[in-house]
Design a protein around this motif. Structure first.
Motif, PDB file in Angstrom:
ATOM      1  N   ASP A 161      -9.554   9.216   7.145  1.00 25.28           N
ATOM      2  CA  ASP A 161      -8.431   9.728   6.744  1.00 25.28           C
ATOM      3  C   ASP A 161      -8.279   9.119   5.201  1.00 25.28           C
ATOM      4  N   TYR A 162      -8.893   8.273   4.779  1.00 20.39           N
ATOM      5  CA  TYR A 162      -8.595   7.599   3.447  1.00 20.39           C
ATOM      6  C   TYR A 162      -9.996   7.073   2.976  1.00 20.39           C
ATOM      7  N   VAL A 163     -10.553   7.154   1.657  1.00 18.88           N
ATOM      8  CA  VAL A 163     -11.636   6.631   1.043  1.00 18.88           C
ATOM      9  C   VAL A 163     -11.255   5.822  -0.279  1.00 18.88           C
ATOM     10  N   ILE A 164     -12.032   4.533   0.055  1.00 16.18           N
ATOM     11  CA  ILE A 164     -11.685   3.814  -1.229  1.00 16.18           C
ATOM     12  C   ILE A 164     -12.999   3.261  -1.909  1.00 16.18           C
ATOM     13  N   VAL A 165     -13.097   3.445  -3.143  1.00 12.99           N
ATOM     14  CA  VAL A 165     -14.307   2.980  -3.926  1.00 12.99           C
ATOM     15  C   VAL A 165     -14.020   1.616  -4.280  1.00 12.99           C
ATOM     16  N   ASN A 166     -15.115   0.887  -3.967  1.00 11.08           N
ATOM     17  CA  ASN A 166     -15.103  -0.618  -4.388  1.00 11.08           C
ATOM     18  C   ASN A 166     -15.813  -0.670  -5.484  1.00 11.08           C
ATOM     19  N   GLU A 167     -15.080  -0.616  -6.292  1.00  4.95           N
ATOM     20  CA  GLU A 167     -15.772  -0.707  -7.986  1.00  4.95           C
ATOM     21  C   GLU A 167     -15.191  -2.162  -8.449  1.00  4.95           C
ATOM     22  N   VAL A 168     -13.607  -2.235  -8.615  1.00  3.43           N
ATOM     23  CA  VAL A 168     -13.098  -3.245  -8.747  1.00  3.43           C
ATOM     24  C   VAL A 168     -12.369  -3.954  -7.726  1.00  3.43           C
ATOM     25  N   PHE A 169     -12.933  -5.158  -7.076  1.00  3.56           N
ATOM     26  CA  PHE A 169     -12.451  -5.688  -5.899  1.00  3.56           C
ATOM     27  C   PHE A 169     -10.966  -5.753  -5.746  1.00  3.56           C
ATOM     28  N   ASP A 170     -10.394  -6.278  -6.537  1.00  3.92           N
ATOM     29  CA  ASP A 170      -8.718  -6.521  -6.564  1.00  3.92           C
ATOM     30  C   ASP A 170      -8.143  -5.144  -6.139  1.00  3.92           C
ATOM     31  N   ALA A 171      -8.564  -4.246  -7.207  1.00  8.21           N
ATOM     32  CA  ALA A 171      -7.921  -2.891  -6.933  1.00  8.21           C
ATOM     33  C   ALA A 171      -8.271  -2.138  -5.587  1.00  8.21           C
ATOM     34  N   ALA A 172      -9.337  -2.388  -5.273  1.00  6.98           N
ATOM     35  CA  ALA A 172      -9.907  -1.951  -3.687  1.00  6.98           C
ATOM     36  C   ALA A 172      -9.004  -2.707  -2.611  1.00  6.98           C
ATOM     37  N   VAL A 173      -8.418  -3.930  -2.812  1.00  7.73           N
ATOM     38  CA  VAL A 173      -7.733  -4.628  -1.820  1.00  7.73           C
ATOM     39  C   VAL A 173      -6.478  -4.053  -1.913  1.00  7.73           C
ATOM     40  N   ASP A 174      -5.763  -3.928  -3.154  1.00  7.28           N
ATOM     41  CA  ASP A 174      -4.637  -3.261  -3.398  1.00  7.28           C
ATOM     42  C   ASP A 174      -4.305  -1.843  -2.549  1.00  7.28           C
ATOM     43  N   GLU A 175      -5.341  -1.100  -2.740  1.00  8.53           N
ATOM     44  CA  GLU A 175      -5.487   0.187  -2.160  1.00  8.53           C
ATOM     45  C   GLU A 175      -5.551   0.189  -0.548  1.00  8.53           C
ATOM     46  N   MET A 176      -6.341  -0.757  -0.167  1.00  5.22           N
ATOM     47  CA  MET A 176      -6.257  -0.889   1.370  1.00  5.22           C
ATOM     48  C   MET A 176      -5.002  -1.260   1.795  1.00  5.22           C
ATOM     49  N   CYS A 177      -4.123  -2.344   1.075  1.00  6.23           N
ATOM     50  CA  CYS A 177      -2.881  -2.667   1.621  1.00  6.23           C
ATOM     51  C   CYS A 177      -2.048  -1.460   1.468  1.00  6.23           C
ATOM     52  N   ALA A 178      -2.041  -0.624   0.292  1.00  2.78           N
ATOM     53  CA  ALA A 178      -1.324   0.354   0.179  1.00  2.78           C
ATOM     54  C   ALA A 178      -1.438   1.337   1.520  1.00  2.78           C
ATOM     55  N   VAL A 179      -2.428   1.590   1.863  1.00  3.80           N
ATOM     56  CA  VAL A 179      -2.714   2.372   3.107  1.00  3.80           C
ATOM     57  C   VAL A 179      -2.050   1.882   4.394  1.00  3.80           C
ATOM     58  N   PHE A 180      -1.894   0.544   4.503  1.00  2.83           N
ATOM     59  CA  PHE A 180      -1.393   0.031   5.773  1.00  2.83           C
ATOM     60  C   PHE A 180       0.334   0.129   5.634  1.00  2.83           C
ATOM     61  N   ILE A 181       0.677  -0.122   4.328  1.00  2.00           N
ATOM     62  CA  ILE A 181       2.086   0.037   3.997  1.00  2.00           C
ATOM     63  C   ILE A 181       2.512   1.542   4.270  1.00  2.00           C
ATOM     64  N   ALA A 182       1.820   2.320   3.946  1.00  2.00           N
ATOM     65  CA  ALA A 182       2.178   3.758   3.922  1.00  2.00           C
ATOM     66  C   ALA A 182       2.233   4.237   5.580  1.00  2.00           C
ATOM     67  N   SER A 183       1.042   3.612   6.164  1.00  3.31           N
ATOM     68  CA  SER A 183       1.192   4.112   7.417  1.00  3.31           C
ATOM     69  C   SER A 183       2.419   3.783   8.312  1.00  3.31           C
ATOM     70  N   ARG A 184       2.759   2.518   8.161  1.00  4.07           N
ATOM     71  CA  ARG A 184       3.883   2.143   8.623  1.00  4.07           C
ATOM     72  C   ARG A 184       5.288   2.713   8.218  1.00  4.07           C
ATOM     73  N   LEU A 185       5.222   3.570   7.122  1.00  2.95           N
ATOM     74  CA  LEU A 185       6.467   4.294   6.805  1.00  2.95           C
ATOM     75  C   LEU A 185       6.445   5.814   7.306  1.00  2.95           C
ATOM     76  N   ARG A 186       5.313   6.173   7.928  1.00  2.00           N
ATOM     77  CA  ARG A 186       5.191   7.582   8.539  1.00  2.00           C
ATOM     78  C   ARG A 186       6.699   7.999   9.108  1.00  2.00           C
ATOM     79  N   LEU A 187       6.801   9.109   9.263  1.00  2.00           N
ATOM     80  CA  LEU A 187       8.153   9.509   9.829  1.00  2.00           C
ATOM     81  C   LEU A 187       8.264   9.031  11.170  1.00  2.00           C
ATOM     82  N   ALA A 188       7.194   9.332  12.184  1.00  2.00           N
ATOM     83  CA  ALA A 188       7.349   9.175  13.574  1.00  2.00           C
ATOM     84  C   ALA A 188       7.666   7.560  13.763  1.00  2.00           C
ATOM     85  N   ARG A 189       7.109   6.520  13.030  1.00  3.36           N
ATOM     86  CA  ARG A 189       7.168   5.387  13.241  1.00  3.36           C
ATOM     87  C   ARG A 189       8.389   4.832  12.744  1.00  3.36           C
ATOM     88  N   GLN A 190       8.813   5.115  11.517  1.00  8.22           N
ATOM     89  CA  GLN A 190      10.196   5.009  11.061  1.00  8.22           C
ATOM     90  C   GLN A 190      11.394   5.226  11.918  1.00  8.22           C
TER      91      GLN A 190
END
Length: 210
Positions: A161-190
């Motif tokens: 579903d998602y692809v993250i390029v681990n070039e800058v480690f901290d940015a990759a961690v932020d992007e992974m966290c963003a995936v989890f946050i967005a998943s929890r905000l999906r319509l059906a779950r909310q």
């Protein structure tokens, strides 16, 4: 409410474990499922923390007993996720993260179609090789085999579903966290999580009775 199952896969050397560990420190709502493997521990690895290390014979016994949620032969060694590590936690409403390879991910998606999957890519082949060599654990021949296997693994990125390029480690961690946050905000779950609030907000006004 049933928990969400997250899948994270990547070729060896892409930094998957480091990213996952950093995300788990930030997000206490996610539980990591520790996989079983038939390979021997590498330097610094601990049983029950990095993997559950078992013999090939014991792994086969678990396969025959139907103990695995998913399993695959990876680089000549078995890796798998035990059912008791996943299904009871999801049923209890906990989010569970599986750190597995693309073969296991395909098995999981067949069983749990709404699982959220993430594939991590390195910024280049050169960076991938440098990270493998930095470990200082493998010979040139082993690294060559791992690089060839990595090319095959990376060819399956489009299955996720998602692809993250681990070039800058901290940015990759932020992007992974963003995936989890967005998943929890999906319509059906909310809708399930905020049912009372939503019903109150959209309920028609009741006119005052004089």
């Amino acid at each position: 409410m049933r928990g969400t199952l997250y899948i994270v896969a990547a070729p060896s050397g892409a930094g998957k474990s480091s990213i996952v560990n950093a995300v788990l420190e930030r997000d206490p709502g996610i539980r990591l499922s520790v996989s079983f493997t038939s390979r021997a521990p590498r330097p610094g690895e601990r049983d029950g923390q990095h993997y559950h290390f078992v013999s090939a014979a014991e792994f086969q016994r678990m396969i025959d007993a139907g103990d695995f949620f998913e399993y695959a032969l990876v680089h000549g060694d078995w890796k798998g996720t035990a059912r008791q590590s996943v299904e009871p936690q999801l049923a209890a409403g906990h989010d569970v993260l599986l750190e597995i390879d693309w073969q296991g991910a395909a098995q999981v998606r067949a069983k749990v179609p709404d699982a959220v999957s993430v594939f991590i890519l390195p910024p280049s082949r050169q960076a991938l090789e440098q990270r493998m060599r930095k470990r200082g654990q493998d010979s040139d021949a082993v690294i060559a085999r791992r690089l060839a296997a990595a090319r095959e693994e990376m060819s399956h990125y489009a299955e996720f579903d998602y692809v993250i390029v681990n070039e800058v480690f901290d940015a990759a961690v932020d992007e992974m966290c963003a995936v989890f946050i967005a998943s929890r905000l999906r319509l059906a779950r909310q809708q399930a999580r905020q049912r009372g609030l939503i019903e109150a907000l959209v309920a028609p006004d009741v006119p005052d009775v004089p």
